[in-house]
Design a protein around this motif. Structure first.
Motif, PDB file in Angstrom:
ATOM      1  N   TYR A 310     -13.392 -56.996 -19.206  1.00  0.00           N
ATOM      2  CA  TYR A 310     -14.602 -56.187 -19.235  1.00  0.00           C
ATOM      3  C   TYR A 310     -15.594 -56.913 -18.329  1.00  0.00           C
ATOM      4  O   TYR A 310     -16.218 -57.906 -18.714  1.00  0.00           O
ATOM      5  N   LEU A 311     -15.690 -56.449 -17.093  1.00  0.00           N
ATOM      6  CA  LEU A 311     -16.363 -57.221 -16.045  1.00  0.00           C
ATOM      7  C   LEU A 311     -17.858 -57.409 -16.286  1.00  0.00           C
ATOM      8  O   LEU A 311     -18.485 -58.276 -15.669  1.00  0.00           O
ATOM      9  N   GLU A 312     -18.422 -56.615 -17.186  1.00  0.00           N
ATOM     10  CA  GLU A 312     -19.849 -56.762 -17.437  1.00  0.00           C
ATOM     11  C   GLU A 312     -20.168 -58.043 -18.204  1.00  0.00           C
ATOM     12  O   GLU A 312     -21.269 -58.574 -18.105  1.00  0.00           O
ATOM     13  N   GLN A 313     -19.180 -58.561 -18.981  1.00  0.00           N
ATOM     14  CA  GLN A 313     -19.509 -59.724 -19.809  1.00  0.00           C
ATOM     15  C   GLN A 313     -18.412 -60.781 -19.870  1.00  0.00           C
ATOM     16  O   GLN A 313     -18.710 -61.953 -20.132  1.00  0.00           O
ATOM     17  N   ASP A 314     -17.152 -60.423 -19.640  1.00  0.00           N
ATOM     18  CA  ASP A 314     -16.076 -61.411 -19.742  1.00  0.00           C
ATOM     19  C   ASP A 314     -16.143 -62.420 -18.600  1.00  0.00           C
ATOM     20  O   ASP A 314     -16.557 -62.089 -17.478  1.00  0.00           O
ATOM     21  N   SER A 315     -15.714 -63.637 -18.888  1.00  0.00           N
ATOM     22  CA  SER A 315     -15.637 -64.660 -17.846  1.00  0.00           C
ATOM     23  C   SER A 315     -14.485 -64.347 -16.895  1.00  0.00           C
ATOM     24  O   SER A 315     -13.434 -63.841 -17.317  1.00  0.00           O
ATOM     25  N   LEU A 316     -14.664 -64.649 -15.634  1.00  0.00           N
ATOM     26  CA  LEU A 316     -13.608 -64.435 -14.654  1.00  0.00           C
ATOM     27  C   LEU A 316     -12.498 -65.455 -14.889  1.00  0.00           C
ATOM     28  O   LEU A 316     -12.753 -66.590 -15.311  1.00  0.00           O
ATOM     29  N   PRO A 317     -11.256 -65.100 -14.613  1.00  0.00           N
ATOM     30  CA  PRO A 317     -10.120 -65.956 -14.975  1.00  0.00           C
ATOM     31  C   PRO A 317      -9.862 -67.081 -13.979  1.00  0.00           C
ATOM     32  O   PRO A 317     -10.460 -67.138 -12.899  1.00  0.00           O
ATOM     33  N   VAL A 318      -8.949 -67.952 -14.383  1.00  0.00           N
ATOM     34  CA  VAL A 318      -8.417 -68.977 -13.488  1.00  0.00           C
ATOM     35  C   VAL A 318      -7.180 -68.393 -12.810  1.00  0.00           C
ATOM     36  O   VAL A 318      -6.283 -67.883 -13.482  1.00  0.00           O
ATOM     37  N   GLU A 319      -7.136 -68.434 -11.480  1.00  0.00           N
ATOM     38  CA  GLU A 319      -6.034 -67.849 -10.712  1.00  0.00           C
ATOM     39  C   GLU A 319      -5.354 -68.938  -9.888  1.00  0.00           C
ATOM     40  O   GLU A 319      -5.951 -69.971  -9.563  1.00  0.00           O
ATOM     41  N   LYS A 320      -4.106 -68.690  -9.529  1.00  0.00           N
ATOM     42  CA  LYS A 320      -3.375 -69.599  -8.657  1.00  0.00           C
ATOM     43  C   LYS A 320      -3.747 -69.315  -7.202  1.00  0.00           C
ATOM     44  O   LYS A 320      -3.714 -68.174  -6.750  1.00  0.00           O
ATOM     45  N   ALA A 321      -4.106 -70.370  -6.478  1.00  0.00           N
ATOM     46  CA  ALA A 321      -4.451 -70.248  -5.056  1.00  0.00           C
ATOM     47  C   ALA A 321      -3.609 -71.255  -4.276  1.00  0.00           C
ATOM     48  O   ALA A 321      -3.951 -72.432  -4.190  1.00  0.00           O
ATOM     49  N   LEU A 322      -2.479 -70.782  -3.756  1.00  0.00           N
ATOM     50  CA  LEU A 322      -1.573 -71.631  -2.982  1.00  0.00           C
ATOM     51  C   LEU A 322      -1.226 -72.918  -3.714  1.00  0.00           C
ATOM     52  O   LEU A 322      -1.291 -74.011  -3.157  1.00  0.00           O
ATOM     53  N   GLY A 323      -0.884 -72.781  -4.988  1.00  0.00           N
ATOM     54  CA  GLY A 323      -0.445 -73.937  -5.763  1.00  0.00           C
ATOM     55  C   GLY A 323      -1.534 -74.628  -6.539  1.00  0.00           C
ATOM     56  O   GLY A 323      -1.255 -75.410  -7.450  1.00  0.00           O
TER      57      GLY A 323
END
Length: 359
Positions: A310-323
């Motif tokens: 829910y982009l209005e309030q949830d924290s953005l996630p941790v994503e993999k970026a080239l390892g």
């Protein structure tokens, strides 16, 4: 300067005025054979010599697939995953049954590829790969193919440029190699044996891949060539930023880019999706550190962690970026270490250190 060239190897490539004879031949084959089929680029396999003649290695591949059949009998779940993967190839047109009138090609004009399953170490998902290095009578498919010039940007360079500006974007190309087709005259060098519908009680059927494949030494260069060809062919139809992104911000199928403003990012996303689609490349798994940018992207094109937010309030996630692990919320990088127990010896300590840091 030598350290700079090591970290940003694409600059070193720009300084080279002469390619090797093999790389020149690769580029000549690509330029001569490139055409468009149903919105995708179609390229020859870059053989190291003309009029290639290969021994008929079907007997070896028959032995390998019988070993696979025995493994299926012992592990039903493995068989189901494997069958689903190959069926997906066929359904998407990446593989096809060899037409009856082509089952007996001219002498030397066919090669069979053994295949096996490989599990992703973390996702535990199965991928079927071809053993293009499998040898028969002193040769293999990879032995006959040119690797081609290294058209891949440096990993360090792509990561460094990724966080130059405030708004970050990440995406990747869906099944990149499989979006580049193999010319009709070379598909018979990509034959494999399989049971219709995965029914191991049925007779083996000859199939062939119609696209460039994982395992072939030439596939990375062919796919990169096709992606860059997409940008070159449409350089006058899209803005310079989108074209430059294709050339400088992709590491194989992963794109990492940053821009100054959200408005610029929204525009770039739309242009990149449209530009890459002209070459048959579909950009998916989009993510960003900007909620406004994410809202502008269709949900089905976003990365899995961001679809459920829910982009209005949830924290953005941790994503993999080239390892690396990139926190879109905090805009920080981190490492995830999974250390194996080693003996408390000099050899054990060196092994553990090397698993974390490779100089």
């Amino acid at each position: 300067m030598s350290q700079y060239n090591m970290d940003f190897n694409e600059k070193t490539l720009e300084e080279e005025h002469e390619m090797s004879m093999e790389d020149k031949r690769f580029i000549e084959i690509m330029e001569r054979s490139t055409c468009k089929q149903n919105g995708h680029y179609c390229l020859d396999l870059p053989f190291n010599k003309d009029d290639i003649i290969m021994p008929n290695n079907r007997c070896i591949v028959e032995q390998r697939i019988q070993n696979l059949k025995r493994k299926f009998e012992k592990n039903k779940a493995y068989k189901e995953e494997y069958t689903a993967f190959v069926t997906d190839w066929i359904d998407k047109g990446y593989a096809e049954v060899v037409p009856h009138d082509q089952l007996e090609p001219k002498d030397g004009g066919v090669w069979y590829l053994p295949h096996h399953g490989v599990y992703h170490p973390k996702k535990r998902t199965l991928r079927v790969v071809f053993d293009c290095g499998a040898s028969y009578k002193g040769t293999s498919l990879n032995h006959q193919l040119l690797q081609g010039p290294d058209l891949t940007n440096s990993l360090f360079g792509v990561l460094t440029r990724f966080r130059e500006e405030k708004i970050a974007l990440m995406t990747d190309i869906k099944a990149m190699f499989h979006q580049v087709k193999v010319s009709e005259k070379h598909v018979n060098f990509l034959r494999f044996l399989w049971w219709p519908s995965g029914d191991t009680s049925a007779s083996l059927t000859e199939y062939r891949m119609t696209v460039h494949i994982f395992g072939a030494v030439s596939s990375p260069s062919c796919a990169n060539y096709a992606l860059r060809k997409t940008a070159a062919d449409h350089a006058h139809s899209y803005n310079k930023q989108a074209i430059d992104t294709v050339y400088n911000n992709f590491y194989v199928d992963d794109c990492l880019k940053s821009v100054a403003t959200e408005q610029e990012a929204v525009k770039l996303v739309a242009h990149l999706i449209e530009l890459c689609s002209t070459g048959g490349f579909q950009l998916l798994k989009w993510t960003s550190n900007s909620r406004a940018v994410l809202l502008s992207i269709p949900v089905e094109k976003r990365s899995k962690p961001t679809r459920e937010l829910y982009l209005e309030q949830d924290s953005l996630p941790v994503e993999k970026a080239l390892g690396l692990s990139w926190s879109a919320e905090n805009d920080t990088f981190s490492f995830e270490l999974a250390l194996e127990g080693k003996p408390h010896t000099r050899r054990g300590i060196l092994s553990m250190v090397s698993s974390i840091y490779d100089p």
